[in-house]
Write a protein that holds these residues in place. Structure first.
Motif, PDB file in Angstrom:
ATOM      1  N   ARG A  26       0.826  -1.208   0.000  1.00 59.85           N
ATOM      2  CA  ARG A  26       0.000   0.000   0.000  1.00 59.85           C
ATOM      3  C   ARG A  26       0.863   1.262   0.000  1.00 59.85           C
ATOM      4  O   ARG A  26       2.010   1.234   0.428  1.00 59.85           O
ATOM      5  CB  ARG A  26      -0.918  -0.005   1.213  1.00 59.85           C
ATOM      6  CG  ARG A  26      -2.032  -1.000   1.048  1.00 59.85           C
ATOM      7  CD  ARG A  26      -2.833  -1.128   2.319  1.00 59.85           C
ATOM      8  NE  ARG A  26      -4.107  -1.770   1.985  1.00 59.85           N
ATOM      9  CZ  ARG A  26      -5.261  -1.119   1.916  1.00 59.85           C
ATOM     10  NH1 ARG A  26      -5.345   0.154   2.192  1.00 59.85           N
ATOM     11  NH2 ARG A  26      -6.365  -1.767   1.583  1.00 59.85           N
ATOM     12  N   ASN A  64      -6.505  -0.847  -7.810  1.00 55.16           N
ATOM     13  CA  ASN A  64      -7.311   0.131  -7.061  1.00 55.16           C
ATOM     14  C   ASN A  64      -7.035   1.526  -7.608  1.00 55.16           C
ATOM     15  O   ASN A  64      -6.750   2.458  -6.854  1.00 55.16           O
ATOM     16  CB  ASN A  64      -6.954   0.096  -5.573  1.00 55.16           C
ATOM     17  CG  ASN A  64      -7.068  -1.298  -4.993  1.00 55.16           C
ATOM     18  OD1 ASN A  64      -8.154  -1.770  -4.684  1.00 55.16           O
ATOM     19  ND2 ASN A  64      -5.941  -1.983  -4.897  1.00 55.16           N
ATOM     20  N   GLU A  66      -8.363   4.236  -8.767  1.00 53.69           N
ATOM     21  CA  GLU A  66      -8.903   5.504  -8.302  1.00 53.69           C
ATOM     22  C   GLU A  66      -8.438   5.845  -6.881  1.00 53.69           C
ATOM     23  O   GLU A  66      -7.911   6.933  -6.640  1.00 53.69           O
ATOM     24  CB  GLU A  66     -10.426   5.460  -8.357  1.00 53.69           C
ATOM     25  CG  GLU A  66     -11.040   6.775  -8.767  1.00 53.69           C
ATOM     26  CD  GLU A  66     -12.500   6.575  -9.143  1.00 53.69           C
ATOM     27  OE1 GLU A  66     -13.348   7.052  -8.370  1.00 53.69           O
ATOM     28  OE2 GLU A  66     -12.762   5.911 -10.173  1.00 53.69           O
ATOM     29  N   THR A  67      -8.631   4.886  -5.968  1.00 57.34           N
ATOM     30  CA  THR A  67      -8.249   5.174  -4.574  1.00 57.34           C
ATOM     31  C   THR A  67      -6.731   5.297  -4.452  1.00 57.34           C
ATOM     32  O   THR A  67      -6.226   6.172  -3.732  1.00 57.34           O
ATOM     33  CB  THR A  67      -8.735   4.070  -3.615  1.00 57.34           C
ATOM     34  OG1 THR A  67      -8.400   2.813  -4.174  1.00 57.34           O
ATOM     35  CG2 THR A  67     -10.228   4.168  -3.387  1.00 57.34           C
ATOM     36  N   THR A  69      -4.588   6.345  -6.649  1.00 51.96           N
ATOM     37  CA  THR A  69      -4.155   7.637  -7.185  1.00 51.96           C
ATOM     38  C   THR A  69      -4.394   8.728  -6.136  1.00 51.96           C
ATOM     39  O   THR A  69      -3.530   9.572  -5.891  1.00 51.96           O
ATOM     40  CB  THR A  69      -4.924   7.984  -8.480  1.00 51.96           C
ATOM     41  OG1 THR A  69      -4.795   6.903  -9.388  1.00 51.96           O
ATOM     42  CG2 THR A  69      -4.390   9.246  -9.123  1.00 51.96           C
ATOM     43  N   LYS A  70      -5.568   8.669  -5.529  1.00 53.27           N
ATOM     44  CA  LYS A  70      -5.918   9.673  -4.524  1.00 53.27           C
ATOM     45  C   LYS A  70      -4.942   9.614  -3.346  1.00 53.27           C
ATOM     46  O   LYS A  70      -4.435  10.634  -2.881  1.00 53.27           O
ATOM     47  CB  LYS A  70      -7.354   9.418  -4.047  1.00 53.27           C
ATOM     48  CG  LYS A  70      -8.060  10.687  -3.595  1.00 53.27           C
ATOM     49  CD  LYS A  70      -9.508  10.433  -3.252  1.00 53.27           C
ATOM     50  CE  LYS A  70     -10.421  10.448  -4.467  1.00 53.27           C
ATOM     51  NZ  LYS A  70     -11.809  10.076  -4.138  1.00 53.27           N
ATOM     52  N   GLU A  71      -4.666   8.385  -2.892  1.00 49.25           N
ATOM     53  CA  GLU A  71      -3.756   8.213  -1.755  1.00 49.25           C
ATOM     54  C   GLU A  71      -2.362   8.728  -2.092  1.00 49.25           C
ATOM     55  O   GLU A  71      -1.750   9.465  -1.311  1.00 49.25           O
ATOM     56  CB  GLU A  71      -3.658   6.729  -1.369  1.00 49.25           C
ATOM     57  CG  GLU A  71      -4.906   6.157  -0.715  1.00 49.25           C
ATOM     58  CD  GLU A  71      -4.805   4.634  -0.563  1.00 49.25           C
ATOM     59  OE1 GLU A  71      -4.364   4.181   0.495  1.00 49.25           O
ATOM     60  OE2 GLU A  71      -5.148   3.923  -1.522  1.00 49.25           O
TER      61      GLU A  71
END
Lengths: 349, 426, 62
Positions: A26, A64, A66-67, A69-71
């Motif tokens: 992650r 994942n 979208e998430t 990229t945001k993170e």
């Protein structure tokens, strides 16, 4: 001058977290440089410094999107960087997609310059070459030193807002934007070199790959032309005498819209051409030769067509960029549809 | 056919009582030359100016640039069929005033012609900023129609160049270059193992200010034909075109055709340069098909392995270029094409109006839509007000301070498609 | 309506009517006005025919 603050994005492998078994790692961030960041930091000298490194597993990122990229963006922006470098990803496909996604998102959402590096066949190249600068690298990590040599100075140039040269000068993968520059040899000599290579069956690189033109579906036919309103549009530059909108003779920056209510014939004293790409003498004497108002008026009177639209639209096609022509066509088309025009006769010279 | 060029290097031009060349300086008697040019009843007045490299001088609108040359030995005279009688040129010896040129200017139609800056950023884009230029400013008699006006100015430039060239007739050359093209059979005997290469030159032939003349013949009225490359060096091809001046060939370009020079440079070493084909770029589709059919047929007849094709202009001539390329490739002959681009001011558009997969070897002279800022010059020769209407200019091109913001296409020779320059794009 | 049909085909026009020449697509200055207008009528008739004909791909109305 203060050093530029740089954030480096890398995957789990280059961060030495682990190989494929750690690809679901992650997003995390660390202070300063990690792994290949050392070489970048050294190449920056006193001009820039890697203040933080953001690490993410390739599988996690791509599964994942979208998430992740945001993170990743959140972690990057927390370092308040002036510049972001992603990768280089060489020929690693998922890493390439991740680097491209991150760099493009940084530019788009954080408005911070970002670059990456990839081997030309990395699938990330086709997906992102038009959004961000992708420096061309070798196909494996053995090309890291060479990649840093090109990426570091290019990144500094971008951060400093300096003018970016042509792809061959700077080392980025061609992005469809044509940029002028001075070659070492004149064109004729390059042509002879290229011909000799082609004749000998040796590799050569064309300076301009042939373009792809887009296609549109044909519209259905007009059922009853005797009821149809027909508009005239031309790229032949026909304008009222004196060219009131000052449409350029070449590379037009605009189009004109002209009222022809009550006009039954285009004459030498009323209309002319603004076009600089053909002998204007014939159009200036009788502009109906380019924009056939006279005959369409006759057809209107005889009931052969419903109506000649009240306005005609005109620009000069000479040296005018396709993108400009497309924009004019979209604007003109919108008005014609709103005005209830059924068909258009487009004349070109 | 063999031609020697005797180059006499010119590093300065001055007005003087006696026209002559002395120690590399070209002296010109203005009155004598003026009288000579005023013999044309269509010209009402002629004036002259001099523009040298590095000076703060802008010349606009430029119609043609011509290098002074004179025939010293061999048949005919320079610019055959135009200034000299019709006779086959290209052999013997020709003297050249290297480093000097005649530049013609005058208002012919509203939008036209190019810009030459002798210093500053614009100078980097035009080869003529490096020459010592005699500028000839011609005004027509009142009421002269455009076609006749164009012709009068075209002839004035050629006459002035021939006048200057004659000053070199008895001079000893500083340097002698030699170019030779034997018969087809002889060249094959000499170099049986080298790849055989020809040059296909496309000539702009679209009407007023877009025409080219070969031995005095308007090329749009000719079908595709062949020349010895050395014939061009004596002025067999002259320019009658200058609109969107960046990619139009001046007479200077034809005299110094770089494809010919660079093919001769490799001749007998890496390739066998057998000769050249000239073709046109007409406004009728049937002409385009016919002329390109003939290019392919003549290339096949010459038995060449490869050709270089150079374009002149852009837009509909892109179709002539692609037809020539496609049809010659279809004969099994390899091609390289030289063109330039109109990719928009941001460089993001398609660069050519036509395309084909067989055009896989392209040399480009750069994007002509690129905008350049030409700072004000201390002196402007010609008519600066035309900056807004010449091709490449736009409303507001001429700034209050005298600087000009224009597309590269307004600069004479900037994106030349003979490959005259180093400018390119990617 | 254009003279250089190959360009129209390359750039993707769907209904194409070939015309006379680039500087005078719908005329011929060598002819008297009446004959020129007759050329113009013939070409425009073709254009009207093109507009009223269903096409599924790029079509040149010779």
């Amino acid at each position: 001058m203060a050093k530029f603050r740089v954030v480096h994005y890398i995957n789990q492998f280059f961060a030495q977290v682990g190989g494929e078994e750690k690809a679901d790692h992650r997003p995390e961030s660390r202070e300063g440089f990690v792994g290949p960041g050392m070489a970048f930091n050294a190449a920056f000298g006193d001009k820039a410094e890697i203040v933080g490194t953001v690490i993410c597993g390739d599988s996690y990122f791509n599964e994942n999107l979208e998430t992740a990229t945001k993170e990743v963006l959140g972690l990057i922006s927390s370092f308040k960087p002036d510049l972001v470098i992603a990768g280089p990803a060489f020929n690693a496909g998922r890493y390439g997609m991740a680097c491209g996604t991150v760099a493009a998102a940084v530019e788009r959402e954080l408005d911070i310059p970002a670059i990456t590096g990839m081997y030309k066949e990395n699938p990330g190249v086709d997906s992102f070459k038009k959004d961000i600068y992708i420096i061309e690298t070798k196909n494996s990590a053995a090309g890291m030193r060479d990649a840093v040599k090109v990426m570091a100075p290019f990144a500094l140039k971008l951060a400093a807002g300096e003018e970016i040269g042509a792809s061959v000068e700077e080392g980025y993968i061609p992005n469809g934007i044509r940029v002028n520059f001075f070659e070492e040899k004149r064109g004729s000599e390059r042509a002879v070199d290229m011909l000799l290579a082609k004749l000998a069956g040796k590799p050569f690189t064309t300076e301009f790959p042939m373009p792809d033109f887009d296609r549109v579906e044909p519209k259905p036919a007009i059922v009853d032309i005797s009821k149809a309103t027909i508009a005239l549009v031309t790229s032949g530059g026909i304008v009222p005498k004196g060219n009131p909108d000052r449409i350029e003779s070449s590379s037009a920056s605009k189009y004109g819209k002209y009222d022809i209510e009550g006009v039954f014939d285009l004459t030498e004293s009323t209309y002319e051409t603004a076009h600089g790409g053909y002998d204007p003498v014939y159009a200036n004497l009788d502009a109906d030769r380019v924009l056939p108002v006279d005959i369409l008026r006759e057809y209107e009177k005889d009931g052969k067509i419903g109506k000649l639209h009240r306005y005609f639209y005109s620009t000069t096609g000479n040296g005018t960029a396709v993108a400009s022509a497309k924009a004019y066509a979209a604007a003109i088309g919108k008005e014609l549809v709103a005005d209830g025009v059924d068909a258009v006769i487009l004349t070109s010279t | 056919m063999k031609l020697e060029l005797g180059n006499i290097f010119i590093h300065d031009i001055q007005f003087d009582d006696l026209s002559r060349v002395e120690n590399g300086v070209l002296y010109i008697n203005e009155e004598e030359l003026r009288e000579h040019l005023l013999e044309d009843e269509n010209i009402s007045s002629v004036s002259f100016d001099i523009a040298k490299p590095g000076e703060s001088v802008r010349i606009m609108p430029v119609k043609d640039v011509i290098e002074p040359r004179v025939k010293v030995e061999g048949r005919g005279g320079v610019f055959p069929g135009v200034i000299s009688k019709v006779d086959t040129v290209g052999s013997g010896r020709t003297n050249v005033l290297k480093g000097a040129a005649v530049v013609t200017t005058g208002t012919i139609v509203g939008f036209q012609e190019g810009i030459i800056d002798m210093s500053g950023p614009g100078a980097d884009y035009t080869p003529f900023s490096k020459l010592n230029n005699l500028v000839v400013i011609c005004e027509p008699v009142e009421g002269l129609k455009q076609h006749a006006h164009e012709k009068a100015v075209r002839f004035a430039g050629l006459k002035a160049a021939a006048y200057l060239g004659r000053l070199a007739k008895d001079l000893e050359a500083d340097e002698v270059e030699s170019f030779e093209t034997p018969s087809l059979i002889e060249s094959f005997r000499q170099y049986p193992d080298l790849p055989r290469v020809a040059y296909v030159q496309m000539l702009q032939t679209q009407g007023l200010l877009h025409d080219t003349y070969v031995y005095g013949v308007d090329m749009k009225q000719s079908i595709t034909t062949m020349l010895y490359p050395t014939e061009l060096m004596d002025g067999a091809i002259i320019s009658g075109n200058c609109v969107s001046a960046c990619d139009k060939n001046t007479t200077y370009h034809h005299l110094n055709n770089p494809v010919i020079r660079d093919l001769y440079a490799r001749h007998g070493k890496e390739l066998n340069f057998v000769g050249m084909i000239i073709t046109n770029e007409n406004v009728y589709l049937a002409d385009k098909e016919r002329s390109s059919d003939w290019s392919a047929k003549l290339a096949e007849f010459l038995g060449v392995d490869g050709v270089i094709i150079s374009q002149e202009g852009f837009g509909n001539p892109d179709t002539d270029l692609i037809m020539n390329c496609k049809k010659i490739e279809a004969k099994g002959i390899k091609t390289v094409i030289i063109t330039d681009e109109y990719a928009g001011r941001d460089g993001a558009s398609q660069s050519l109006a036509d395309a084909d997969i067989s055009a896989n070897a392209v040399v480009t002279g750069g994007n002509a839509n690129m905008v350049v800022n030409l700072p004000p010059m201390e002196k402007v020769i010609g008519h600066v007000k035309l900056a807004d209407t010449i091709a490449g200019g736009f409303d507001g091109s001429l700034q209050p301070d005298g600087s000009i913001v224009v597309e590269l296409q307004a600069i004479t020779g900037a994106t030349n498609e003979l490959g005259f320059n180093r400018l390119s794009a990617r | 309506m254009c003279t250089v049909v190959p360009i129209s085909l390359t750039v993707g026009a769907n209904r194409i009517v070939p015309t006379v020449a680039i500087p005078h697509p719908l005329g011929n200055p060598a002819l008297p006005l009446e004959e020129e207008q007759e050329i113009r009528r013939k070409l425009l008739d073709k254009a009207l025919k093109a507009l009223t004909t269903e096409v599924s791909e790029q079509t040149v109305f010779e």
